[in-house]
Design an enzyme around this catalytic site. Structure first.
Site, PDB file in Angstrom:
ATOM      1  N   ARG A  58       0.828  -1.213   0.000  1.00  0.00           N
ATOM      2  CA  ARG A  58       0.000   0.000   0.000  1.00  0.00           C
ATOM      3  C   ARG A  58       0.858   1.257   0.000  1.00  0.00           C
ATOM      4  O   ARG A  58       0.494   2.266  -0.603  1.00  0.00           O
ATOM      5  CB  ARG A  58      -0.925   0.003   1.221  1.00  0.00           C
ATOM      6  CG  ARG A  58      -1.691   1.320   1.420  1.00  0.00           C
ATOM      7  CD  ARG A  58      -2.767   1.202   2.472  1.00  0.00           C
ATOM      8  NE  ARG A  58      -2.272   0.712   3.743  1.00  0.00           N
ATOM      9  CZ  ARG A  58      -1.664   1.479   4.657  1.00  0.00           C
ATOM     10  NH1 ARG A  58      -1.441   2.762   4.412  1.00  0.00           N
ATOM     11  NH2 ARG A  58      -1.272   0.972   5.814  1.00  0.00           N
ATOM     12  N   TYR A 111     -15.360  18.157 -16.440  1.00  0.00           N
ATOM     13  CA  TYR A 111     -15.965  16.852 -16.658  1.00  0.00           C
ATOM     14  C   TYR A 111     -17.039  16.628 -15.588  1.00  0.00           C
ATOM     15  O   TYR A 111     -16.855  16.976 -14.418  1.00  0.00           O
ATOM     16  CB  TYR A 111     -14.890  15.768 -16.582  1.00  0.00           C
ATOM     17  CG  TYR A 111     -15.400  14.371 -16.369  1.00  0.00           C
ATOM     18  CD1 TYR A 111     -16.278  13.783 -17.278  1.00  0.00           C
ATOM     19  CD2 TYR A 111     -15.008  13.633 -15.258  1.00  0.00           C
ATOM     20  CE1 TYR A 111     -16.763  12.503 -17.073  1.00  0.00           C
ATOM     21  CE2 TYR A 111     -15.485  12.343 -15.051  1.00  0.00           C
ATOM     22  CZ  TYR A 111     -16.356  11.787 -15.956  1.00  0.00           C
ATOM     23  OH  TYR A 111     -16.826  10.526 -15.749  1.00  0.00           O
ATOM     24  N   ASP A 184      -6.082  19.628 -14.781  1.00  0.00           N
ATOM     25  CA  ASP A 184      -6.373  18.314 -15.346  1.00  0.00           C
ATOM     26  C   ASP A 184      -5.922  18.340 -16.806  1.00  0.00           C
ATOM     27  O   ASP A 184      -6.503  19.035 -17.642  1.00  0.00           O
ATOM     28  CB  ASP A 184      -7.873  18.022 -15.241  1.00  0.00           C
ATOM     29  CG  ASP A 184      -8.233  16.613 -15.702  1.00  0.00           C
ATOM     30  OD1 ASP A 184      -7.480  16.034 -16.503  1.00  0.00           O
ATOM     31  OD2 ASP A 184      -9.276  16.097 -15.263  1.00  0.00           O
ATOM     32  N   LYS A 209      -7.097   7.099 -19.912  1.00  0.00           N
ATOM     33  CA  LYS A 209      -7.258   7.651 -21.253  1.00  0.00           C
ATOM     34  C   LYS A 209      -5.960   7.536 -22.066  1.00  0.00           C
ATOM     35  O   LYS A 209      -5.477   6.448 -22.301  1.00  0.00           O
ATOM     36  CB  LYS A 209      -7.740   9.095 -21.131  1.00  0.00           C
ATOM     37  CG  LYS A 209      -8.891   9.317 -20.142  1.00  0.00           C
ATOM     38  CD  LYS A 209     -10.107   8.461 -20.383  1.00  0.00           C
ATOM     39  CE  LYS A 209     -11.341   8.872 -19.606  1.00  0.00           C
ATOM     40  NZ  LYS A 209     -11.258   8.721 -18.156  1.00  0.00           N
TER      41      LYS A 209
END
Length: 402
Positions: A58, A111, A184, A209
């Protein structure tokens, strides 16, 4: 002579170093790592992955660490963090900066998923004052940002209307008020745009993406060159939230990054050709693509970016039923959400990605029922044009409407 490797070379080589000499870094699936002994003074922050030190999956993983370095190098930043999704990356970035009562200024054309997160989580639950503004106008941003503003959050180009904001100018505004400026950069990718070089403090991606590029891995990333921001990000990613990218997805992302430059050039070539084709079509009302001279921010795109990207949107001359007939007649393009893969994905924002915003909000932003978004792939553009012709033929038929 400048000996610094260029983008394509760095995309292939950065992050690929392996102690065993692997050309492709291996997938480390171990959840925990052996320690040489007990150190009473050891602290979690003292464990240094860059020195080959690992403690628990982690906290850090060799495969994830390699791809984090790879992304940071391509974005021109010092420190990179890979997350389980783009949403996780943005949420962690904002949580690392703002506190209850803080003021955050954001682009009003974010978005839909990001906007919902800002409204439902940060505004309604965590009492962060979110102010959405038209960031295509720098003065509007400047009027909104004040000394109580902890963060400015932008997306450029935006989804789905492909609007831009002036990153360098907004960076100056944020700096004047000591606000952290996040961008972004998903739609452009670091191949076409590097916001840190323009003054941003951190850059976020949905690596699902373009960075992955093959529609087979969910992920996110944040890159910064600010040590304080990096420390806060690292603590929340590794200790507080535990939302780091899994080893196998890290491997897929590292593989995709190697061909980023090659893919982006083809995406852009095809997108520009289709945008020009659509702009000349009598069944199209408007095309949104910054590579077109008709785009209101074409000059900004040419100055701020190294290319125009692979996503375009267009408005049909028609209504919802025309859009439905058009989309359902396609054979080469795939009707699906998401973007940035080698295949062309086409979608209807009003009923798919931006449906959660509701009719009124979509109307305010400018998302009509005839708007269609295209993530242009790397297929032969002649086949993509032929598919568009199928769509246009379908809406010309009288039986297309109920």
């Amino acid at each position: 002579m400048d000996s610094t490797p260029r983008f394509d070379t760095r995309a292939v080589l950065d992050g690929s170093e392996s102690p065993a000499g692997d050309v492709v870094p291996p997938i480390h699936l171990s959840s925990t790592f052996e320690l040489p002994g007990i150190d009473p003074e050891l602290r979690l922050e003292d464990v240094d992955p860059s020195a080959g030190e690992f403690l628990y999956g982690r906290l850090s993983n060799p495969t994830r660490h390699a791809v984090e370095n790879q992304i940071a190098a391509l974005e021109g930043g010092e420190m990179g963090f890979a997350f389980s999704s783009g949403t996780a990356a943005i949420a962690t970035a904002v949580l690392s900066i703002v506190e209850p009562g803080d003021h955050l200024v954001a682009f009003d054309d974010l978005y839909a998923g990001t906007r919902r997160m800002f409204e439902e989580l940060f505004d309604h639950q965590l009492d962060v004052d979110i102010e959405f503004v038209d960031a295509t106008d720098v003065e509007t941003v400047a009027d909104a940002v004040g000394d109580d503003t902890a963060m400015v959050w932008m997306e450029t180009p935006t989804n789905p209307l492909i609007r831009l904001c002036d990153v360098a100018a907004i960076a100056e505004v944020a700096d004047e008020h000591d606000a952290v400026f996040g961008v972004d950069n998903t739609f452009a990718s670091p191949y076409f745009q590097r916001p840190l070089e323009l003054g941003a403090d951190l850059v976020a991606h949905s690596t699902t993406k373009y960075l992955n590029g093959h529609s087979d891995g969910i992920g996110g990333a944040v890159v910064t060159d600010d040590p304080e921001v990096a420390e806060a990000l690292g603590f929340r990613q590794q200790v507080a939230l535990g939302n780091g990218l899994a080893p196998f997805d890290s491997y897929l992302l590292a593989r995709g990054l190697k061909t980023l430059g090659v893919r982006m050039r083809k995406h852009e070539e095809n997108a520009l050709a289709l945008a020009e084709y659509l702009e000349a079509h009598d069944r199209v009302r408007e095309v949104y693509y910054p590579g077109l001279e008709s785009h209101p921010q074409h000059e900004l795109a040419s100055r701020q970016m190294d290319g125009y990207g692979g996503v375009l949107s267009f408005e049909l001359e028609g209504d919802l039923w025309d859009a439905k007939a058009f989309l359902e007649a396609l054979e080469t393009m795939t009707l699906a959400v998401s973007l940035g893969g080698v295949e062309t994905l086409i979608e209807h924002p009003a009923t798919m990605t931006h449906e959660p915003l509701g009719v009124e909000r979509r109307r305010e932003i400018g998302i009509s029922d005839s708007l269609i978004r295209v993530s242009v792939g790397i297929e032969d553009v002649r086949d993509l044009r032929a598919d568009f012709e199928r769509g246009f033929a379908a809406i010309a038929a009288p039986e297309a409407k109920p």
